[in-house]
Scaffold this motif. Structure first.
Motif, mmCIF file in Angstrom:
data_model
loop_
_atom_site.group_PDB
_atom_site.id
_atom_site.type_symbol
_atom_site.label_atom_id
_atom_site.label_comp_id
_atom_site.label_asym_id
_atom_site.label_seq_id
_atom_site.Cartn_x
_atom_site.Cartn_y
_atom_site.Cartn_z
ATOM 1 N N VAL A 9 0.852 -1.196 0.000
ATOM 2 C CA VAL A 9 0.000 0.000 0.000
ATOM 3 C C VAL A 9 0.885 1.242 0.000
ATOM 4 C CG1 VAL A 9 -1.630 1.359 1.366
ATOM 5 C CG2 VAL A 9 -1.943 -1.117 1.153
ATOM 6 N N HIS A 10 1.893 1.228 0.845
ATOM 7 C CA HIS A 10 2.787 2.371 1.002
ATOM 8 C C HIS A 10 3.463 2.743 -0.319
ATOM 9 C CE1 HIS A 10 6.640 4.333 2.232
ATOM 10 N NE2 HIS A 10 5.790 5.027 2.973
ATOM 11 N N ASN A 11 4.049 1.749 -0.981
ATOM 12 C CA ASN A 11 4.745 2.030 -2.247
ATOM 13 C C ASN A 11 3.805 2.480 -3.350
ATOM 14 O OD1 ASN A 11 7.031 1.229 -0.942
ATOM 15 N ND2 ASN A 11 7.224 -0.755 -1.983
ATOM 16 N N SER A 12 2.528 2.092 -3.230
ATOM 17 C CA SER A 12 1.591 2.443 -4.303
ATOM 18 C C SER A 12 1.395 3.952 -4.403
ATOM 19 C CB SER A 12 0.243 1.734 -4.117
ATOM 20 O OG SER A 12 -0.574 2.382 -3.154
ATOM 21 N N TRP A 13 1.689 4.689 -3.334
ATOM 22 C CA TRP A 13 1.581 6.157 -3.404
ATOM 23 C C TRP A 13 2.685 6.751 -4.257
ATOM 24 C CZ3 TRP A 13 -2.609 8.709 -2.426
ATOM 25 C CH2 TRP A 13 -3.522 8.223 -1.473
ATOM 26 N N ASP A 14 3.887 6.178 -4.157
ATOM 27 C CA ASP A 14 5.010 6.681 -4.953
ATOM 28 C C ASP A 14 4.998 6.113 -6.366
ATOM 29 O OD1 ASP A 14 6.174 8.365 -3.151
ATOM 30 O OD2 ASP A 14 7.429 6.814 -2.249
ATOM 31 N N SER A 15 4.586 4.875 -6.482
ATOM 32 C CA SER A 15 4.652 4.194 -7.777
ATOM 33 C C SER A 15 3.311 3.569 -8.139
ATOM 34 C CB SER A 15 5.720 3.089 -7.743
ATOM 35 O OG SER A 15 6.928 3.580 -7.255
ATOM 36 N N PRO A 16 2.283 4.391 -8.302
ATOM 37 C CA PRO A 16 0.977 3.835 -8.651
ATOM 38 C C PRO A 16 1.000 3.080 -9.975
ATOM 39 C CG PRO A 16 0.963 6.240 -8.850
ATOM 40 C CD PRO A 16 2.236 5.867 -8.176
ATOM 41 N N LEU A 17 1.895 3.533 -10.860
ATOM 42 C CA LEU A 17 2.013 2.870 -12.156
ATOM 43 C C LEU A 17 2.448 1.415 -11.962
ATOM 44 C CD1 LEU A 17 1.790 3.409 -15.190
ATOM 45 C CD2 LEU A 17 4.192 4.056 -15.185
ATOM 46 N N ALA A 18 3.404 1.203 -11.069
ATOM 47 C CA ALA A 18 3.877 -0.164 -10.803
ATOM 48 C C ALA A 18 2.743 -1.022 -10.232
ATOM 49 C CB ALA A 18 5.056 -0.130 -9.826
ATOM 50 N N LEU B 86 -9.010 4.310 -1.032
ATOM 51 C CA LEU B 86 -8.168 5.027 -0.083
ATOM 52 C C LEU B 86 -6.721 5.160 -0.553
ATOM 53 C CD1 LEU B 86 -9.468 3.600 3.318
ATOM 54 C CD2 LEU B 86 -10.053 5.768 2.218
ATOM 55 N N HIS B 87 -6.318 4.327 -1.525
ATOM 56 C CA HIS B 87 -4.942 4.377 -2.026
ATOM 57 C C HIS B 87 -4.884 3.721 -3.403
ATOM 58 C CE1 HIS B 87 -5.352 0.460 -0.166
ATOM 59 N NE2 HIS B 87 -5.446 1.031 1.033
ATOM 60 N N PRO B 88 -3.819 4.004 -4.159
ATOM 61 C CA PRO B 88 -3.715 3.415 -5.505
ATOM 62 C C PRO B 88 -3.694 1.886 -5.477
ATOM 63 C CG PRO B 88 -2.178 5.237 -5.270
ATOM 64 C CD PRO B 88 -2.750 5.001 -3.919
ATOM 65 N N TYR B 89 -3.164 1.292 -4.410
ATOM 66 C CA TYR B 89 -3.174 -0.172 -4.316
ATOM 67 C C TYR B 89 -4.599 -0.705 -4.398
ATOM 68 C CZ TYR B 89 -2.828 -4.870 -2.392
ATOM 69 O OH TYR B 89 -2.951 -6.221 -2.203
ATOM 70 N N SER B 90 -5.499 -0.033 -3.695
ATOM 71 C CA SER B 90 -6.910 -0.430 -3.709
ATOM 72 C C SER B 90 -7.487 -0.344 -5.128
ATOM 73 C CB SER B 90 -7.694 0.467 -2.750
ATOM 74 O OG SER B 90 -9.069 0.191 -2.820
ATOM 75 N N VAL B 91 -7.134 0.720 -5.849
ATOM 76 C CA VAL B 91 -7.579 0.862 -7.242
ATOM 77 C C VAL B 91 -7.089 -0.336 -8.058
ATOM 78 C CG1 VAL B 91 -7.377 2.243 -9.359
ATOM 79 C CG2 VAL B 91 -7.543 3.395 -7.137
ATOM 80 N N SER B 92 -5.808 -0.671 -7.875
ATOM 81 C CA SER B 92 -5.213 -1.728 -8.712
ATOM 82 C C SER B 92 -5.852 -3.084 -8.434
ATOM 83 C CB SER B 92 -3.694 -1.782 -8.508
ATOM 84 O OG SER B 92 -3.368 -2.338 -7.248
ATOM 85 N N LYS B 93 -6.103 -3.409 -7.176
ATOM 86 C CA LYS B 93 -6.691 -4.718 -6.864
ATOM 87 C C LYS B 93 -8.159 -4.761 -7.298
ATOM 88 C CE LYS B 93 -4.895 -7.804 -5.253
ATOM 89 N NZ LYS B 93 -4.084 -8.866 -5.920
ATOM 90 N N THR B 94 -8.866 -3.660 -7.146
ATOM 91 C CA THR B 94 -10.269 -3.630 -7.555
ATOM 92 C C THR B 94 -10.380 -3.800 -9.066
ATOM 93 O OG1 THR B 94 -10.695 -2.134 -5.710
ATOM 94 C CG2 THR B 94 -12.429 -2.324 -7.367
ATOM 95 N N MET B 95 -9.527 -3.082 -9.800
ATOM 96 C CA MET B 95 -9.567 -3.193 -11.264
ATOM 97 C C MET B 95 -9.153 -4.585 -11.717
ATOM 98 S SD MET B 95 -8.395 0.329 -13.032
ATOM 99 C CE MET B 95 -9.525 1.726 -13.012
ATOM 100 N N GLN B 96 -8.188 -5.175 -11.031
ATOM 101 C CA GLN B 96 -7.747 -6.525 -11.381
ATOM 102 C C GLN B 96 -8.917 -7.511 -11.308
ATOM 103 O OE1 GLN B 96 -5.207 -8.366 -8.427
ATOM 104 N NE2 GLN B 96 -4.383 -9.840 -9.893
#
Lengths: 300, 300
Positions: B79-88, B129-139
């Motif tokens: 979750v933490h890294n997703s703020w710096d590297s949402p693309l990843a 709440l964070h880009p990680y959440s976006v990525s898992k939801t879209m997945q």
């Protein structure tokens, strides 16, 4: 500021793109158009050929131009092709948007960005009808999330069926092209139409470009603007209108094999609040489209 | 068939991945593990190093293995890294899944595929709440849509907080590692914990792997299986449990700067219907975790 505003239009050589280039360039904006294929020219506008699904290419453009405004029209727009190449739809619509937003974010660029969704997006809880719908829905979701998570200046739009003179593959253009072509040889314009009772909200492309202009100036960050004429018209009505514009009898064969996708009516509320309303009448749009194809035939 | 079933596990060297490799290999399945870094070995299992965000690499693996089953555990999980590297996060979770599904689809491969979501996905209508959440939801959305649009044999899962012996960065592992480390030097295990009252559903990784096994055999295509212990426990409880497993007094400094993300309780209904229930008690999981770190220390 307005006079020297720098605007990047992706999909600049498309139907809406060409109209937008012309509109903003006439207003004195510094317009750069991104197009897919090399060798495309657009009058009064700087043109860059680029594949927006390549991250480095997107980064290079944004770093060089540092636009004040971005109108992101580029995308992969065929419902039919999305069944064979869903990957191309997702990459062309979702990935290109992600690269664009991420580059602007990492550059701390304050661009106001307009993201252009589709009337074919699916609603929450529904199942999408085709991969194209998935790609446009995810594109807009991603833009909404980036606006919210990173406080970016992003505005979402959902234009309806756009019509008008220019290179369109919409039904109104197809009919006009057939009429103009048959007028030259005194033949009979004949078309296959899936379902004459299917209704669409048709809006002139010049009206939607005026809406984008207003949104750049007064639109609210994070908001979704649906943009349509507010009137649903059947394809039968379209044919009737054209029949009054040509002396040749139009022959329509109706195919009812596939039922066509039902579209909800457009909620114009947000864009009306900005003082926008469509100014082109439906008839005048059709006249202009027919004129465009008659002129093209003459020039051939 | 079952004895020679071929299984591809992506993220094979991760916490769940290693446990899954061991489980299915013991049952006689032909297991191939995809890992990110070269040089990683997993006993009894064929290992391939590959970057799943490269389409050609994914295609090559699926074409070569033609797996009957795919357990897609690979992803970018911070979750933490997703703020710096949402693309990843998006590339690692959404794009890799798209490439996997598209390759299987185009190969007309009938693999049963398990897609692994997250308790941190956001609910429809909520804001992530964070880009990680976006990525898992879209997945997971993408997997649901591909199952529906292309009639693929895809099952969605949403496991809760997984614990157990092995290379985990979860809170239960962090505490155990600190205890084992201080036991060697007779020091004081001391930790900063954000919010001792924050509650989580902890489930042993070996129990979740048994659930994946059952889903491969009896799960229903297109269904979402939430998998958890069914019990919410506060981090304070976790500390109390560990305190009973070590003679050293554990020192906890509670930081209340950030309020922690509230997680809903797990709806185990679908997985219970398959006859699954967790067999590892919470205490025995903690004992095994502590044992794992005490052993690692000894081997150092």
């Amino acid at each position: 500021m307005r006079q020297s505003a720098s605007l990047l239009i992706t999909g600049g050589s498309g139907f809406t793109g060409r109209c937008a280039c012309q509109h903003f360039q006439k207003l004195g904006w510094e317009v750069t158009a991104v197009v897919r294929n090399k060798g495309v020219g657009i009058q009064g506008v700087k043109v860059i050929a680029c594949d927006l699904t390549k991250r480095e290419a997107v980064e290079s453009i944004i770093h060089n131009i540092k636009p004040d405004y971005i109108l992101h029209l580029a995308g992969v727009n065929s419902v039919h092709n999305s069944w064979d190449s869903p990957l191309a739809s997702i990459e062309g619509n979702v990935l290109s948007t992600l690269y664009l937003l991420e580059t602007v974010r990492r550059l701390n660029n304050q661009s106001r960005i307009i993201i252009v969704g589709s009337a074919l997006q699916y609603n929450q809880g529904d199942k999408p009808l085709h991969p194209y719908s998935v790609s446009k829905t995810m594109q807009v979701q991603l833009a909404e999330h980036w606006e919210h998570l990173f406080d970016m200046d992003i505005v979402m739009t959902k234009p309806t069926n756009l019509i008008g003179p220019g290179p369109s593959k919409g039904i109104c253009s197809l009919i006009a092209e057939e009429i103009a072509s048959q007028e030259q040889v005194k033949g009979t314009p004949s078309l296959h139409i899936n379902d004459l009772s299917a209704k669409r909200d048709f809006l002139d492309v010049r009206d939607v470009v005026r809406a984008y202009d207003l949104i750049f100036q007064h639109g609210k960050k994070g908001k979704l603007y649906e943009i349509g004429s507010g009137q649903m018209r059947s394809l039968g009505e379209v044919v009737d209108h054209y029949q009054r514009l040509t002396e040749l009898p139009i022959l329509i064969e109706e195919l009812r094999s596939n039922s066509s996708e039902e579209l909800p009516s457009v909620n114009n509320e947000n864009i009306y609040e900005l003082g926008w309303k469509p100014v082109k009448s439906f008839r005048s749009s059709l006249v202009d489209i027919l004129q465009y194809y008659r002129q093209s035939r003459k020039n051939d």
